[in-house]
Design an enzyme around this catalytic site. Structure first.
Site, PDB file in Angstrom:
ATOM      1  N   GLY A  70       1.112  -1.374   0.056  1.00  0.00           N
ATOM      2  CA  GLY A  70       0.052  -0.075   0.053  1.00  0.00           C
ATOM      3  C   GLY A  70       0.927   1.236   0.164  1.00  0.00           C
ATOM      4  CB  THR A  71       4.058   1.985   1.767  1.00  0.00           C
ATOM      5  OG1 THR A  71       3.473   1.707   2.813  1.00  0.00           O
ATOM      6  CG2 THR A  71       5.004   3.241   1.757  1.00  0.00           C
ATOM      7  CG  ASN A 150      -4.690   3.908   9.483  1.00  0.00           C
ATOM      8  OD1 ASN A 150      -4.979   5.177   8.937  1.00  0.00           O
ATOM      9  ND2 ASN A 150      -3.454   3.841  10.050  1.00  0.00           N
ATOM     10  CD  GLN A 180      -6.861  -0.753   7.839  1.00  0.00           C
ATOM     11  OE1 GLN A 180      -7.590  -1.486   7.654  1.00  0.00           O
ATOM     12  NE2 GLN A 180      -5.375  -0.770   7.823  1.00  0.00           N
ATOM     13  CB  SER A 200      -2.352  -2.977   1.056  1.00  0.00           C
ATOM     14  OG  SER A 200      -1.222  -3.856   1.622  1.00  0.00           O
ATOM     15  CG  HIS A 202      -0.243  -6.593   4.750  1.00  0.00           C
ATOM     16  ND1 HIS A 202       0.023  -6.305   6.011  1.00  0.00           N
ATOM     17  CD2 HIS A 202       0.226  -5.483   4.174  1.00  0.00           C
ATOM     18  CE1 HIS A 202       0.106  -4.964   6.164  1.00  0.00           C
ATOM     19  NE2 HIS A 202       0.188  -4.521   4.909  1.00  0.00           N
ATOM     20  CB  THR A 240      10.094 -10.674 -13.078  1.00  0.00           C
ATOM     21  OG1 THR A 240      11.199 -10.371 -14.062  1.00  0.00           O
ATOM     22  CG2 THR A 240       9.396 -11.937 -13.400  1.00  0.00           C
ATOM     23  CB  CYS A 322       2.486   2.788  10.683  1.00  0.00           C
ATOM     24  SG  CYS A 322       1.691   1.547   9.695  1.00  0.00           S
TER      25      CYS A 322
HETATM   26  N1  PLP Z   1      -2.751   3.054   4.232  1.00  0.00           N
HETATM   27  C1  PLP Z   1      -3.411   2.689   4.979  1.00  0.00           C
HETATM   28  C2  PLP Z   1      -4.787   3.353   5.363  1.00  0.00           C
HETATM   29  C3  PLP Z   1      -2.878   1.669   6.078  1.00  0.00           C
HETATM   30  O1  PLP Z   1      -3.639   1.154   7.129  1.00  0.00           O
HETATM   31  C4  PLP Z   1      -1.813   1.117   5.704  1.00  0.00           C
HETATM   32  C5  PLP Z   1      -0.981  -0.084   6.568  1.00  0.00           C
HETATM   33  O2  PLP Z   1      -1.374  -0.131   7.586  1.00  0.00           O
HETATM   34  C6  PLP Z   1      -0.908   1.429   4.460  1.00  0.00           C
HETATM   35  C7  PLP Z   1      -1.528   2.718   3.844  1.00  0.00           C
HETATM   36  C8  PLP Z   1       0.341   0.919   4.254  1.00  0.00           C
HETATM   37  O3  PLP Z   1      -0.102  -0.241   3.409  1.00  0.00           O
HETATM   38  P1  PLP Z   1       1.266  -1.199   3.539  1.00  0.00           P
HETATM   39  O4  PLP Z   1       1.762  -1.659   4.998  1.00  0.00           O
HETATM   40  O5  PLP Z   1       0.947  -2.285   2.731  1.00  0.00           O
HETATM   41  O6  PLP Z   1       2.290  -0.556   3.073  1.00  0.00           O
END
Ligand code: PLP
Length: 375
Positions: A70-71, A150, A180, A200, A202, A240, A322
């Site tokens: 997601g990042t 989140n 989320q 994302s 996971h 890839t 985070c």
């Molecule tokens: N955006 C939100 C709202 C999230 O909750 C998160 C992860 O906690 C992310 C972005 C980042 O995602 P990733 O952990 O896949 O980099």
């Protein structure tokens, strides 16, 4: 005993996703770009998996660009949008409660001369759509508003942002971080009116290491590559393809059942009801999304509480995972009292969470509080 109530941080990979990844890693392991039939099989599987994820999101497979997380999707969306609109202005609208994956690239742009309006939420954790509309200017090039927060589980006015952009005719691209929101609340990028949507894997029972950025078809021809190279992902993100992670993501989204959202919500509501009667506990947000609940054990620092709960086999978060110990900018933005702020906990649920697990958390929290009060 392990009671895992930190599903907004990450989720347990579901058996279907693990099986799909194993199958692709050990059997269908070809490189989709290879010209012989074995490569063709990998390419066909990739097409199928992309279609599955696109169908879940309600978009065309060509609009989906797989990323590593997601990042990455958030960073690409923010940087890509201002680059896309580089001749149109230097103003960005976002919120004070975005994830760091959005806030940090925007802060970098600010250092490079962009002007940033950060909208603040009300006490309930919602951004006011009228304030958002009023913030738009003829030189606004990006609006980034998350779909579901989140830490609070609140749903933000993304569709209203799209309408305001259209109404004011500002050139902004609309990005929503739906990390989320994906599978937890019903939406499609077109329905929201978003140009860019981040997801994302996971968070939805796929492994870590896979995500995707939706880019609206009409924006793709002018969109710049993140990683120039061999031309994978429509030439916009070479490398890839991580076929095993993509297969796992497709399997994970397919495994979500139609009743899962309501199942999650029922356990969360039950837990919230039990908490609302507890002495010393303040419910900060019941969340609009089904899976996130924010509360405070008022007056007691959350880190030792999280550790004490962990010792009892219960995993919850002290705000966002985070932030690593820093007070959360999201809860700070709500204007909570210092005593409430210090005790913030986030509890988050998955389809497999049981009522008994919610009850075990409430019981354990009561015990931890008694120990702390008794000291
Ligand atoms: N955006 C939100 C709202 C999230 O909750 C998160 C992860 O906690 C992310 C972005 C980042 O995602 P990733 O952990 O896949 O980099």
């Amino acid at each position: 005993m392990l009671v895992y109530l930190d599903n907004a941080a990450t989720t347990q990979v579901c058996p279907q996703a693990a099986r799909a990844a194993l199958e692709v890693m050990t059997e269908e392991f070809g490189n989709p770009s290879s010209r012989y039939a074995w490569g063709g099989r990998a390419a066909a599987r990739l097409r199928e998996d992309r279609q599955t994820v696109a169908d879940t999101l309600g978009c065309a497979p060509e609009e989906l660009f797989f990323t590593s997380c997601g990042t990455e999707g958030d960073n690409w969306a923010v940087r890509g949008a201002v680059r896309y609109n580089r001749h149109k202005g230097k103003h960005i609208v976002t919120t004070a409660i975005e994830h760091a994956a959005v806030l940090e690239p925007i802060r970098e742009l600010e250092e490079q001369g962009y002007e940033v309006t950060r909208l603040r939420p009300d006490r309930t954790g919602h951004i006011d759509p009228e304030e958002l509309s009023a913030a738009l200017r003829p030189d606004t090039v990006l609006v980034s508003v998350m779909l579901v927060n989140n830490e609070l589980g609140t749903i933000q006015p993304v569709k209203a942002a799209a309408e305001a952009i259209r109404r004011t005719q500002c050139p902004a691209l609309l990005h929503t971080d739906a990390v989320q929101g994906f599978l937890k609340v019903p939406f499609t990028p077109r329905g929201l009116g978003a140009d860019l949507v981040t997801i994302s894997g996971h968070k939805v029972r796929a492994p870590k290491g896979i995500g995707a950025l939706y880019i609206k078809k009409e924006r793709i021809s002018k969109w710049k590559p993140l990683l120039p190279g061999g031309g994978q992902e429509g030439g916009l993100r070479s490398g890839t393809e991580p076929t095993a992670q993509i297969a796992a993501l497709a399997a994970a989204v397919s495994a979500w059942g139609p009743q899962d959202r309501e199942k999650i919500r029922a356990v969360k509501d039950h837990t919230a009801d039990l908490l609302s009667g507890m002495e010393g506990v303040e419910l900060i947000s019941r969340g609009d999304a089904p899976h996130i609940l924010a509360l405070s054990l008022t007056g007691y620092p959350s880190q030792p509480v999280v550790r004490a709960l962990g010792d009892k086999g219960i995993c919850v978060s002290s705000g966002s995972a985070c932030h690593r110990g820093k007070p959360s900018h999201v809860f700070a933005a709500l204007g909570l009292s210092p005593k409430t702020l210090m005790g913030v906990l986030r509890v988050s649920f998955a389809p497999f969470t049981t009522m008994e697990e919610g009850e075990a958390f409430v019981r354990a929290l009561g015990e931890v509080r008694e120990t702390l009060v008794g000291r």
